[in-house]
Design a protein around this motif. Sequence first.
Motif, PDB file in Angstrom:
ATOM      1  N   GLN A 140       0.835  -1.194   0.000  1.00 30.58           N
ATOM      2  CA  GLN A 140       0.000   0.000   0.000  1.00 30.58           C
ATOM      3  C   GLN A 140       0.875   1.252   0.000  1.00 30.58           C
ATOM      4  O   GLN A 140       1.931   1.295   0.617  1.00 30.58           O
ATOM      5  CB  GLN A 140      -0.914   0.014   1.225  1.00 30.58           C
ATOM      6  CG  GLN A 140      -1.952  -1.086   1.193  1.00 30.58           C
ATOM      7  CD  GLN A 140      -2.953  -0.971   2.324  1.00 30.58           C
ATOM      8  OE1 GLN A 140      -3.026  -1.826   3.202  1.00 30.58           O
ATOM      9  NE2 GLN A 140      -3.726   0.117   2.310  1.00 30.58           N
ATOM     10  N   SER A 141       0.388   2.269  -0.706  1.00 33.94           N
ATOM     11  CA  SER A 141       1.096   3.555  -0.715  1.00 33.94           C
ATOM     12  C   SER A 141       0.089   4.697  -0.779  1.00 33.94           C
ATOM     13  O   SER A 141      -1.006   4.534  -1.323  1.00 33.94           O
ATOM     14  CB  SER A 141       2.054   3.617  -1.909  1.00 33.94           C
ATOM     15  OG  SER A 141       1.339   3.513  -3.117  1.00 33.94           O
ATOM     16  N   PRO A 142       0.443   5.865  -0.192  1.00 33.50           N
ATOM     17  CA  PRO A 142       1.613   6.065   0.651  1.00 33.50           C
ATOM     18  C   PRO A 142       1.420   5.411   2.021  1.00 33.50           C
ATOM     19  O   PRO A 142       0.326   4.949   2.335  1.00 33.50           O
ATOM     20  CB  PRO A 142       1.669   7.587   0.772  1.00 33.50           C
ATOM     21  CG  PRO A 142       0.233   8.004   0.727  1.00 33.50           C
ATOM     22  CD  PRO A 142      -0.425   7.051  -0.256  1.00 33.50           C
ATOM     23  N   GLU A 143       2.473   5.375   2.841  1.00 35.23           N
ATOM     24  CA  GLU A 143       2.337   4.839   4.201  1.00 35.23           C
ATOM     25  C   GLU A 143       1.501   5.772   5.056  1.00 35.23           C
ATOM     26  O   GLU A 143       0.757   5.328   5.931  1.00 35.23           O
ATOM     27  CB  GLU A 143       3.706   4.648   4.827  1.00 35.23           C
ATOM     28  CG  GLU A 143       4.472   3.486   4.235  1.00 35.23           C
ATOM     29  CD  GLU A 143       5.731   3.179   5.043  1.00 35.23           C
ATOM     30  OE1 GLU A 143       6.550   2.394   4.563  1.00 35.23           O
ATOM     31  OE2 GLU A 143       5.881   3.734   6.152  1.00 35.23           O
ATOM     32  N   LEU A 188      -5.778   6.490  -2.363  1.00 35.62           N
ATOM     33  CA  LEU A 188      -4.840   5.563  -1.754  1.00 35.62           C
ATOM     34  C   LEU A 188      -4.661   4.389  -2.703  1.00 35.62           C
ATOM     35  O   LEU A 188      -5.625   3.940  -3.335  1.00 35.62           O
ATOM     36  CB  LEU A 188      -5.375   5.051  -0.411  1.00 35.62           C
ATOM     37  CG  LEU A 188      -5.924   6.082   0.569  1.00 35.62           C
ATOM     38  CD1 LEU A 188      -6.368   5.399   1.856  1.00 35.62           C
ATOM     39  CD2 LEU A 188      -4.928   7.178   0.832  1.00 35.62           C
ATOM     40  N   CYS A 198      -3.315   0.406  -3.642  1.00 39.50           N
ATOM     41  CA  CYS A 198      -3.050  -0.951  -3.161  1.00 39.50           C
ATOM     42  C   CYS A 198      -2.603  -1.777  -4.370  1.00 39.50           C
ATOM     43  O   CYS A 198      -3.407  -2.050  -5.268  1.00 39.50           O
ATOM     44  CB  CYS A 198      -4.307  -1.536  -2.540  1.00 39.50           C
ATOM     45  SG  CYS A 198      -4.222  -3.299  -2.176  1.00 39.50           S
ATOM     46  N   THR A 245      -6.613   4.414   9.693  1.00 36.93           N
ATOM     47  CA  THR A 245      -5.732   3.616   8.840  1.00 36.93           C
ATOM     48  C   THR A 245      -6.611   2.784   7.914  1.00 36.93           C
ATOM     49  O   THR A 245      -7.564   2.141   8.358  1.00 36.93           O
ATOM     50  CB  THR A 245      -4.828   2.699   9.674  1.00 36.93           C
ATOM     51  OG1 THR A 245      -3.923   3.502  10.444  1.00 36.93           O
ATOM     52  CG2 THR A 245      -4.015   1.775   8.771  1.00 36.93           C
ATOM     53  N   THR A 264      -2.450   2.420   5.058  1.00 37.09           N
ATOM     54  CA  THR A 264      -2.155   3.845   4.855  1.00 37.09           C
ATOM     55  C   THR A 264      -2.820   4.619   5.980  1.00 37.09           C
ATOM     56  O   THR A 264      -4.039   4.514   6.177  1.00 37.09           O
ATOM     57  CB  THR A 264      -2.697   4.346   3.504  1.00 37.09           C
ATOM     58  OG1 THR A 264      -1.997   3.739   2.436  1.00 37.09           O
ATOM     59  CG2 THR A 264      -2.562   5.871   3.407  1.00 37.09           C
TER      60      THR A 264
END
Lengths: 113, 112
Positions: free
Chosen positions: B6-9, B21, B23, B85, B106
């Motif tokens: 996943q990005s960003p953290e 977000l 994935c 999250t 994320t």
Amino acid sequence: DTGVSQDPRHKITKRGQNVTFRCDPISEHNRLYWYRQTLGQGPEFLTYFQNEAQLEKSRLLSDRFSAERPKGSFSTLEIQRTEQGDSAMYLCASASNSQETQYFGPGTRLLVL
Amino acid sequence: EDQVTQSPEALRLQEGESSSLNCSYTVSGLRGLFWYRQDPGKGPEFLFTLYSAGEEKEKERLKATLTKKESFLHITAPKPEDSATYLCAVRGLIQGAQKLVFGQGTRLTINP
């Protein structure tokens, strides 16, 4: 439908002690799962039950860990001789046979001192 | 082995500032891709299940989309209560494999 419940919500224990957690799935959900989650990470699979049969276990599940679901309803997860590395959130999830979606409980946070 | 990234953290947005977000996944045949929301100290709360490329699902300010290699969670005009999250997970097609494989999540923060 009251959702998945877990007990206790928090547990603090000393290294070397045994602990047991309980999970009550959504009623009539045949499938039950245990996961472990450490801070900043996603949950990691531990084990899976279809009714009372334990059908899948992760390599993460060392011989100090044992899980049961004796009557196909609630499940218990026992950790023997706890170690500091066992500190984590232990999550239970359940699903019906007709759906892929797993529904999670609130988790049990374990701290081993 | 099935993998999810996943990005960003972490992502900080102002209230009303839309974003997405990501994935990315590798899986031996996709049985399902799942999005969950997790608040601090609580269990993951189910949001969406996607089964095939091109599929989209919406709920309030959230929209999830799926391609053969990745999924996006689009957040439109977010509010502070969307701070959480967001976890992505996949279930592969290996016979007998019931487990979900999760990304690291994320952490989304929406500032008022």
